[in-house]
Design a protein around this motif. Structure first.
Motif, mmCIF file in Angstrom:
data_model
loop_
_atom_site.group_PDB
_atom_site.id
_atom_site.type_symbol
_atom_site.label_atom_id
_atom_site.label_comp_id
_atom_site.label_asym_id
_atom_site.label_seq_id
_atom_site.Cartn_x
_atom_site.Cartn_y
_atom_site.Cartn_z
ATOM 1 N N ASP A 153 19.547 26.635 -0.283
ATOM 2 C CA ASP A 153 20.152 27.262 0.795
ATOM 3 C C ASP A 153 21.842 27.332 0.565
ATOM 4 O OD1 ASP A 153 17.843 27.790 2.157
ATOM 5 O OD2 ASP A 153 18.259 26.400 3.904
ATOM 6 N N ALA A 154 22.337 28.517 0.835
ATOM 7 C CA ALA A 154 23.884 28.738 0.437
ATOM 8 C C ALA A 154 24.367 27.496 1.608
ATOM 9 C CB ALA A 154 24.432 30.130 0.773
ATOM 10 N N LYS A 155 25.653 27.070 1.214
ATOM 11 C CA LYS A 155 26.219 26.146 2.133
ATOM 12 C C LYS A 155 27.793 26.435 1.969
ATOM 13 C CE LYS A 155 27.048 21.482 3.647
ATOM 14 N NZ LYS A 155 26.579 19.998 3.198
ATOM 15 N N TYR A 156 28.490 26.917 3.072
ATOM 16 C CA TYR A 156 29.939 27.354 2.680
ATOM 17 C C TYR A 156 30.535 26.279 3.793
ATOM 18 C CZ TYR A 156 34.395 29.529 3.042
ATOM 19 O OH TYR A 156 35.796 29.972 2.851
ATOM 20 N N THR A 157 31.517 25.560 3.091
ATOM 21 C CA THR A 157 32.388 24.408 3.715
ATOM 22 C C THR A 157 33.899 25.074 3.929
ATOM 23 O OG1 THR A 157 32.859 23.521 1.421
ATOM 24 C CG2 THR A 157 30.942 22.416 2.913
ATOM 25 N N THR A 158 34.533 25.015 2.769
ATOM 26 C CA THR A 158 35.833 25.443 2.625
ATOM 27 C C THR A 158 35.844 26.350 1.420
ATOM 28 O OG1 THR A 158 37.077 23.671 1.651
ATOM 29 C CG2 THR A 158 36.963 24.121 4.254
ATOM 30 N N ALA A 159 36.794 26.943 1.505
ATOM 31 C CA ALA A 159 37.065 27.790 -0.027
ATOM 32 C C ALA A 159 37.773 26.574 -1.103
ATOM 33 C CB ALA A 159 37.687 28.905 -0.096
ATOM 34 N N GLU A 160 38.609 25.797 -0.786
ATOM 35 C CA GLU A 160 38.917 24.923 -1.353
ATOM 36 C C GLU A 160 37.897 23.831 -1.885
ATOM 37 O OE1 GLU A 160 42.483 22.525 -2.884
ATOM 38 O OE2 GLU A 160 42.591 24.703 -1.956
ATOM 39 N N ILE A 186 30.054 38.471 0.602
ATOM 40 C CA ILE A 186 29.866 38.971 1.817
ATOM 41 C C ILE A 186 30.928 38.646 2.749
ATOM 42 C CG2 ILE A 186 28.219 39.599 3.863
ATOM 43 C CD1 ILE A 186 25.895 38.800 2.014
ATOM 44 N N LEU A 187 31.048 37.498 2.963
ATOM 45 C CA LEU A 187 32.256 36.730 3.538
ATOM 46 C C LEU A 187 33.551 37.846 3.253
ATOM 47 C CD1 LEU A 187 31.829 33.203 3.614
ATOM 48 C CD2 LEU A 187 31.345 34.465 5.522
ATOM 49 N N TRP A 188 33.774 37.921 2.337
ATOM 50 C CA TRP A 188 34.882 38.597 1.770
ATOM 51 C C TRP A 188 34.844 39.996 2.086
ATOM 52 C CZ3 TRP A 188 36.107 42.479 -1.943
ATOM 53 C CH2 TRP A 188 37.726 42.550 -2.362
ATOM 54 N N VAL A 189 33.859 40.772 2.096
ATOM 55 C CA VAL A 189 33.574 42.083 2.261
ATOM 56 C C VAL A 189 34.003 42.405 3.809
ATOM 57 C CG1 VAL A 189 31.677 43.851 2.773
ATOM 58 C CG2 VAL A 189 32.087 42.785 0.401
ATOM 59 N N TYR A 190 33.462 41.322 4.680
ATOM 60 C CA TYR A 190 33.489 41.801 6.075
ATOM 61 C C TYR A 190 35.179 41.577 6.512
ATOM 62 C CZ TYR A 190 28.708 41.650 6.637
ATOM 63 O OH TYR A 190 27.266 41.783 6.512
ATOM 64 N N ALA A 191 35.662 40.439 5.566
ATOM 65 C CA ALA A 191 37.196 40.418 5.976
ATOM 66 C C ALA A 191 38.005 41.588 5.374
ATOM 67 C CB ALA A 191 37.775 38.883 5.164
ATOM 68 N N LEU A 192 37.763 42.088 4.265
ATOM 69 C CA LEU A 192 38.376 43.179 3.749
ATOM 70 C C LEU A 192 38.055 44.209 4.804
ATOM 71 C CD1 LEU A 192 39.927 44.697 1.555
ATOM 72 C CD2 LEU A 192 38.004 44.856 0.179
ATOM 73 N N LEU A 298 38.200 31.917 3.417
ATOM 74 C CA LEU A 298 38.054 32.250 2.403
ATOM 75 C C LEU A 298 39.048 33.347 1.948
ATOM 76 C CD1 LEU A 298 36.367 32.428 -0.436
ATOM 77 C CD2 LEU A 298 35.018 34.509 0.878
ATOM 78 N N TRP A 299 39.306 34.260 2.723
ATOM 79 C CA TRP A 299 40.331 35.505 2.226
ATOM 80 C C TRP A 299 41.878 34.695 2.389
ATOM 81 C CZ3 TRP A 299 40.094 40.553 1.752
ATOM 82 C CH2 TRP A 299 41.436 41.049 1.569
ATOM 83 N N GLU A 300 42.201 33.735 3.159
ATOM 84 C CA GLU A 300 43.620 33.102 3.039
ATOM 85 C C GLU A 300 43.757 32.485 1.819
ATOM 86 O OE1 GLU A 300 45.812 33.883 4.853
ATOM 87 O OE2 GLU A 300 44.944 35.196 6.271
ATOM 88 N N LEU A 313 51.708 37.942 -2.555
ATOM 89 C CA LEU A 313 50.923 37.322 -1.356
ATOM 90 C C LEU A 313 50.944 38.332 -0.241
ATOM 91 C CD1 LEU A 313 49.595 34.972 -0.349
ATOM 92 C CD2 LEU A 313 52.091 34.067 0.398
ATOM 93 N N SER A 314 52.078 38.950 -0.004
ATOM 94 C CA SER A 314 52.103 40.014 1.175
ATOM 95 C C SER A 314 51.221 41.100 1.071
ATOM 96 C CB SER A 314 53.571 40.360 1.454
ATOM 97 O OG SER A 314 53.651 41.392 2.235
ATOM 98 N N ARG A 315 51.197 41.618 -0.271
ATOM 99 C CA ARG A 315 50.340 42.868 -0.583
ATOM 100 C C ARG A 315 48.945 42.555 -0.666
ATOM 101 N NH1 ARG A 315 49.497 44.989 -5.773
ATOM 102 N NH2 ARG A 315 50.959 43.747 -6.721
ATOM 103 N N PHE A 316 48.741 41.404 -1.052
ATOM 104 C CA PHE A 316 47.342 40.915 -1.411
ATOM 105 C C PHE A 316 46.789 40.709 0.028
ATOM 106 C CE2 PHE A 316 47.414 38.847 -5.570
ATOM 107 C CZ PHE A 316 47.668 39.981 -6.409
ATOM 108 N N GLU A 317 47.357 40.227 1.239
ATOM 109 C CA GLU A 317 46.903 39.680 2.283
ATOM 110 C C GLU A 317 46.654 41.085 3.210
ATOM 111 O OE1 GLU A 317 46.093 38.400 6.119
ATOM 112 O OE2 GLU A 317 46.048 37.249 4.235
ATOM 113 N N LYS A 318 47.369 42.079 3.037
ATOM 114 C CA LYS A 318 47.340 43.373 3.872
ATOM 115 C C LYS A 318 46.343 44.248 3.202
ATOM 116 C CE LYS A 318 52.059 43.284 5.576
ATOM 117 N NZ LYS A 318 53.427 43.916 5.415
ATOM 118 N N ALA A 319 46.178 44.020 1.744
ATOM 119 C CA ALA A 319 45.069 44.854 1.103
ATOM 120 C C ALA A 319 45.252 46.398 1.260
ATOM 121 C CB ALA A 319 43.814 44.464 1.389
ATOM 122 N N ASN A 320 46.604 46.698 1.128
ATOM 123 C CA ASN A 320 46.606 48.142 1.295
ATOM 124 C C ASN A 320 48.318 48.475 0.354
ATOM 125 O OD1 ASN A 320 49.529 47.698 2.679
ATOM 126 N ND2 ASN A 320 47.927 47.932 4.573
#
Length: 320
Positions: A153-160, A186-192, A298-300, A313-320
């Motif tokens: 089973d997949a197990k997410y804790t923290t990205a770190e 998938i987590l990243w897709v939903y955040a994006l 994960l996104w941050e 950092l600013s551009r990546f965070e906003k993704a635009n």
């Protein structure tokens, strides 16, 4: 020939990516199709062009396990003056069943390639994306324990912790790292998706895609010799039986490649975003995939790791 748009496919030289590139190139000779991988040892781009009697597919090398080469790839891209990217397929992925592997940048390799490398490429290519770009990330049903895929089973804790696992984590089955990396997709897709939706006047879309089990692809190249033989020579011959006994979502690379091309280019799907596709239908992803705390963690972490300046950092965070 002058091309109207560009389609970029990571992991595009073999298996799912190759079949998707072939399908899109055939249907859209007006598009430039760029396929990427570490190498093109089978001359995939030339094969597609020869098969179709066209010249709209090119190969560009990239190593998603190495941040420096991803950045070099994008710098080189900027000199080529290609048309805007209308379709970005983040498809490349690897599985390391045994031991703990690390990238040259010091992060766990499954997470580094399947998530970090693909997302860094996305962030750096933001200025080159069309306003109506379609982004599709290849995930897997293995991310969902409810699907009983046979993998741990997949197990997410923290990205770190996924990037820098503790020494004792070396004992973890590498297939669990793979399943978890597919959950990260998938987590990243939903955040994006949330960030795309927040941009006024945009028609950008992003979806996750499960191609199903595809015996014979290069995904098993890190497995033992006996397992590679079974994967390539036995399982490919019993796909219809596996659909009956195991799961209906078992396909040849050609079948799944054609489906990925459909998701990437079908005009009837314009505006469809934030979905998880199993084949040509949207289904619910795992319970954990909807956890917004996981998505934002994960996104941050990802934008902070990938960015090398406050401007990025600013551009990546906003993704635009």
């Amino acid at each position: 020939m002058s091309f109207t748009n560009t389609v970029l496919i990571t992991g595009g030289t073999t298996g799912l990516g190759f079949q998707c590139a072939l399908t899109i190139a055939r249907a859209h000779p007006e598009f430039l199709i760029v396929i990427t991988a570490r190498t093109d040892s089978n001359s995939a781009a030339a094969t597609i062009n020869k098969t179709l009697r066209q010249k709209n597919v090119v190969f560009l090398p990239i190593d998603l396990s190495n941040i420096a080469t991803v950045r070099s790839f994008v710098k080189d891209w900027e000199t080529k003056k290609y048309p805007s990217i209308c379709t970005l397929l983040l498809n490349a992925g690897l599985q390391f069943p045994e031991g703990l592997r690390k990238t040259v940048d010091g992060i766990e390799a499954t997470f580094g390639i399947n998530h970090v490398g693909n997302t860094l490429l996305f962030y750096l290519l933001l200025p080159h994306l069309a306003k109506n770009v379609r982004v599709v990330v290849t995930s897997s049903g293995t991310h969902d324990p409810a699907q009983k895929s046979g993998l741990p089973d997949a197990k997410y804790t923290t990205a770190e912790e996924l990037a820098y696992p503790a020494p004792e984590a070396a004992q973890i089955d590498g297939r669990q790292r793979y399943a978890t990396s597919k959950l990260c997709n998938i987590l990243w897709v939903y955040a994006l998706h949330r960030r795309f939706q927040a941009v006024e006047g945009t028609s950008m879309t992003v979806n996750a895609f499960d191609p199903g089990l595809m015996p014979g692809t290069g995904l098993a190249r890190e497995y033992s010799a006996p397992m590679r033989f079974i994967w390539k020579n036995l399982m490919t011959r019993i796909i219809p039986l596996m659909r009956v006994l195991f799961h209906p979502n078992v396909h040849t690379p050609r079948e799944s490649g054609e489906t990925l091309a459909w998701l990437a280019t079908n005009p009837n799907l314009e505006g469809a975003s934030g979905g998880y596709y199993e084949g040509r239908k949207t289904i619910k992803s795992s319970v954990d995939s909807y956890n917004e705390k996981y998505q934002e963690d994960l996104w941050e972490w990802t934008v902070k790791f990938d960015a090398k300046s406050p401007e990025e950092l600013s551009r990546f965070e906003k993704a635009n």
